[in-house]
Write a protein that holds these residues in place. Structure first.
Motif, PDB file in Angstrom:
ATOM      1  N   PHE A   1       0.812  -1.217   0.000  1.00  0.00           N
ATOM      2  CA  PHE A   1       0.000   0.000   0.000  1.00  0.00           C
ATOM      3  C   PHE A   1       0.842   1.264   0.000  1.00  0.00           C
ATOM      4  CE2 PHE A   1      -2.758   3.230   1.956  1.00  0.00           C
ATOM      5  CZ  PHE A   1      -3.880   3.123   1.137  1.00  0.00           C
ATOM      6  N   THR A   2       2.023   1.211   0.635  1.00  0.00           N
ATOM      7  CA  THR A   2       2.868   2.402   0.686  1.00  0.00           C
ATOM      8  C   THR A   2       3.660   2.617  -0.604  1.00  0.00           C
ATOM      9  OG1 THR A   2       4.606   1.125   1.781  1.00  0.00           O
ATOM     10  CG2 THR A   2       3.084   2.348   3.198  1.00  0.00           C
ATOM     11  N   ILE A   3       3.528   1.705  -1.563  1.00  0.00           N
ATOM     12  CA  ILE A   3       4.123   1.901  -2.892  1.00  0.00           C
ATOM     13  C   ILE A   3       3.041   2.266  -3.898  1.00  0.00           C
ATOM     14  CG2 ILE A   3       5.479   0.845  -4.756  1.00  0.00           C
ATOM     15  CD1 ILE A   3       7.063   1.326  -2.215  1.00  0.00           C
ATOM     16  N   THR A   4       2.115   1.343  -4.125  1.00  0.00           N
ATOM     17  CA  THR A   4       0.975   1.606  -5.018  1.00  0.00           C
ATOM     18  C   THR A   4      -0.287   1.151  -4.307  1.00  0.00           C
ATOM     19  OG1 THR A   4       1.429  -0.524  -6.073  1.00  0.00           O
ATOM     20  CG2 THR A   4       2.248   1.450  -7.188  1.00  0.00           C
TER      21      THR A   4
ATOM     22  N   ASP B   1      -2.184  11.710  12.682  1.00  0.00           N
ATOM     23  CA  ASP B   1      -1.422  12.504  11.707  1.00  0.00           C
ATOM     24  C   ASP B   1      -0.064  12.949  12.243  1.00  0.00           C
ATOM     25  OD1 ASP B   1      -3.515  12.218   9.973  1.00  0.00           O
ATOM     26  OD2 ASP B   1      -4.267  14.265  10.168  1.00  0.00           O
ATOM     27  N   SER B   2       0.247  12.600  13.492  1.00  0.00           N
ATOM     28  CA  SER B   2       1.516  13.026  14.085  1.00  0.00           C
ATOM     29  C   SER B   2       2.723  12.336  13.455  1.00  0.00           C
ATOM     30  CB  SER B   2       1.511  12.733  15.595  1.00  0.00           C
ATOM     31  OG  SER B   2       0.472  13.435  16.243  1.00  0.00           O
ATOM     32  N   ALA B   3       2.510  11.131  12.950  1.00  0.00           N
ATOM     33  CA  ALA B   3       3.635  10.385  12.368  1.00  0.00           C
ATOM     34  C   ALA B   3       4.012  10.956  11.005  1.00  0.00           C
ATOM     35  CB  ALA B   3       3.268   8.907  12.235  1.00  0.00           C
ATOM     36  N   GLN B   4       5.286  11.060  10.757  1.00  0.00           N
ATOM     37  CA  GLN B   4       5.781  11.600   9.497  1.00  0.00           C
ATOM     38  C   GLN B   4       5.587  10.597   8.354  1.00  0.00           C
ATOM     39  OE1 GLN B   4       7.517  10.668  12.103  1.00  0.00           O
ATOM     40  NE2 GLN B   4       9.313   9.439  11.518  1.00  0.00           N
ATOM     41  N   PRO B   5       5.500  11.047   7.104  1.00  0.00           N
ATOM     42  CA  PRO B   5       5.404  10.134   5.968  1.00  0.00           C
ATOM     43  C   PRO B   5       6.542   9.119   5.976  1.00  0.00           C
ATOM     44  CG  PRO B   5       4.965  12.374   5.253  1.00  0.00           C
ATOM     45  CD  PRO B   5       5.437  12.468   6.682  1.00  0.00           C
ATOM     46  N   GLY B   6       6.178   7.854   5.821  1.00  0.00           N
ATOM     47  CA  GLY B   6       7.153   6.772   5.887  1.00  0.00           C
ATOM     48  C   GLY B   6       7.344   6.205   7.273  1.00  0.00           C
ATOM     49  N   GLY B   7       6.784   6.867   8.288  1.00  0.00           N
ATOM     50  CA  GLY B   7       6.945   6.400   9.665  1.00  0.00           C
ATOM     51  C   GLY B   7       6.031   5.247  10.020  1.00  0.00           C
ATOM     52  N   LEU B   8       4.991   5.030   9.223  1.00  0.00           N
ATOM     53  CA  LEU B   8       4.038   3.953   9.487  1.00  0.00           C
ATOM     54  C   LEU B   8       3.939   3.053   8.262  1.00  0.00           C
ATOM     55  CD1 LEU B   8       1.149   6.057  11.085  1.00  0.00           C
ATOM     56  CD2 LEU B   8       2.953   4.798  12.287  1.00  0.00           C
ATOM     57  N   GLY B   9       3.590   1.794   8.485  1.00  0.00           N
ATOM     58  CA  GLY B   9       3.408   0.868   7.376  1.00  0.00           C
ATOM     59  C   GLY B   9       4.172  -0.419   7.603  1.00  0.00           C
TER      60      GLY B   9
END
Length: 457
Positions: free
Chosen positions: A105-108, A315-323
């Motif tokens: 999901f974090t790719i496509t 929304d506190s987590a930065q992009p890439g911080g979750l997944g």
């Protein structure tokens, strides 16, 4: 024309007769042969409660490789809440397998992940804006919720409750109350975890406000509210013995958390997804958590878990911080969408209430016969009996693990699978799927009656 909302719910069609049947010794010869193979390649740390090997499952029945049929009152520890191999869930997963099995999901991304997040936003308590991250397991959900809370608050402390169980990862082992067997010898563990007394009405006799005041006082004295990122609590404790807190306890904790900037995380991994006659057990207590964790029953047996919370927290987590590589897998997500649909279509909230009525009526009748049963408790299809030493009654309430072990062993030989629980191993927990008929429940209760009679003779 009859309105579709008022139309009767169609009776499910089962591929396995919904009945108990024992045709060999337990375990049978084929199971014994498989067990010998297992011992050669699987470490003993991955133990099994009963070494019967399952070949087929449907509705509320497990069929082993020898042809024995068991009434399943554990549902994979609350995973197959909707029933084993429920037709709509199987169809949804099979259809998705033909389209997309994985992209990450974090790719496509793909729609199924988004739809599960929408359904969780609609069905978890609270009418505020919510966000969801999907992961693979309950323990992974706990880990992500804690790290999100730490990021949001810029604090590190994690508060948990006595008798809690949260998982087998390094952090969640530190959060568990009971060490053996889950964490014995596996340290060192994650730090900044603080355990506070909970509400356990059968043993402490406190009202909800009194128990909450005790919990809060302990945390304020031993940690300090200003150092706590979150308080993680199971609205109804699972492994701890289906402990139902006193009325007012959980809302008081939530109010204290809100006043002090602490994230209240409801671990609904076992109690959520219609298990208690509400979509989430928090609803029974008037609790509106900041973050809700779901897993187990969410995808009908496929691995999926969710962390759903207030948008400003999530929304506190930065992009890439979750997944994670498999988090929100499209096949599991498609199954989860079907589970939500079937809960509504098949009126499964009422089925949970029906199971509560049948089980509690039967178990309270047994309590009148056997003084080894100290308490019958629980909500919906999450019912337990706590077994105590005969004669202790309302005085010491000493745990009786021997009674539990005897009953579980006898029931298994008769084709009924029931789970144990409790810090001291003295709780029998009944966690049937919502597909379990009253006839099956009454049959299982008759076996429990026989087991109690044999133990107390």
């Amino acid at each position: 024309m009859t309105d579709t909302l008022d139309a009767p719910v169609a009776a499910p069609v089962y591929t396995v007769p919904q009945e108990r049947k024992i045709v060999t010794a337990i375990p049978g010869p084929k199971s014994e042969a498989l067990h010998r193979r297992r011992l050669a390649v699987v470490p003993p740390g991955v133990s099994s409660a009963l070494p019967v090997y399952i070949a087929k499952a449907n509705g509320a029945i497990l069929v082993d490789v020898d042809g024995n049929q068991f009434i399943d009152l554990g549902a994979g520890i609350g995973v197959t809440t909707i029933g084993h191999t429920e037709a709509a869930v199987v169809a949804a997963a099979a259809a998705q397998l033909q389209d997309v099995t994985h992209t990450l999901f974090t790719i496509t991304p793909y729609e199924e992940y988004v739809r599960v997040a929408e359904l969780l936003a609609e069905n978890t308590p609270g009418d505020f804006v919510k966000r969801t991250v999907l992961v693979n397991s309950g323990a992974e959900a706990v880990e992500n919720a804690v790290k999100i809370a730490r990021k949001h608050t810029h604090r590190v402390g994690v508060a948990v409750l006595e008798h809690a169980y949260h998982g087998r990862t390094n952090l969640t082992m530190a959060m568990n109350f009971k060490a053996a067997p889950y964490s014995t010898g596996f340290g060192p563990f994650a730090g900044d975890v603080y355990r506070a007394p909970n509400s356990y009405p059968y043993h402490d006799g406190l009202t909800g406000p009194e128990a909450a005041a005790r919990t809060i006082a302990y945390l304020e004295k031993t940690v300090g509210a200003e150092d706590l990122a979150c308080l993680v609590a199971e609205p109804i404790q699972g492994e701890g013995g289906f402990v139902v807190p006193a009325e007012g306890y959980l809302p008081a904790l939530q109010e204290w958390c809100t006043e002090n900037g602490i994230v209240f995380i409801a671990d609904e991994i076992q109690s959520g997804m219609a298990r208690t006659g509400a979509m989430f057990a928090s609803e029974h207590f008037g609790l509106v958590p900041d973050v809700v964790l779901s897993a187990k029953g969410i995808a009908g047996g496929l691995p999926l878990a969710g962390v759903t919370g207030r948008a400003e927290i999530m929304d506190s987590a930065q992009p890439g911080g979750l997944g994670g590589t498999f988090g929100g897998n499209p096949v599991a997500a498609a199954a989860a969408v079907a589970v939500f649909e079937q809960i509504e279509k098949s009126n499964l909230l009422e089925e949970a209430a029906r199971i509560e009525r049948t089980l509690t009526t039967g178990l309270r009748a047994l309590q009148q016969k056997y003084d080894v049963i100290g308490e019958v408790r629980g909500i919906g299809a999450m019912i337990a009996i706590e077994l105590v030493e005969p004669g202790t009654g309302e005085t010491t309430k000493a745990p009786n693990a021997a009674a539990v072990n005897s009953i579980v062993a006898y029931a298994a030989q008769q084709g009924v699978l029931v789970l144990t629980a409790g810090t001291y191993g003295n709780v029998l927990r009944f966690l049937p799927s919502l597909a379990t008929s009253d006839a099956l429940l009454e049959d299982a209760l008759s076996v429990i009656d026989e087991a109690l009679a044999r133990f107390t003779a």
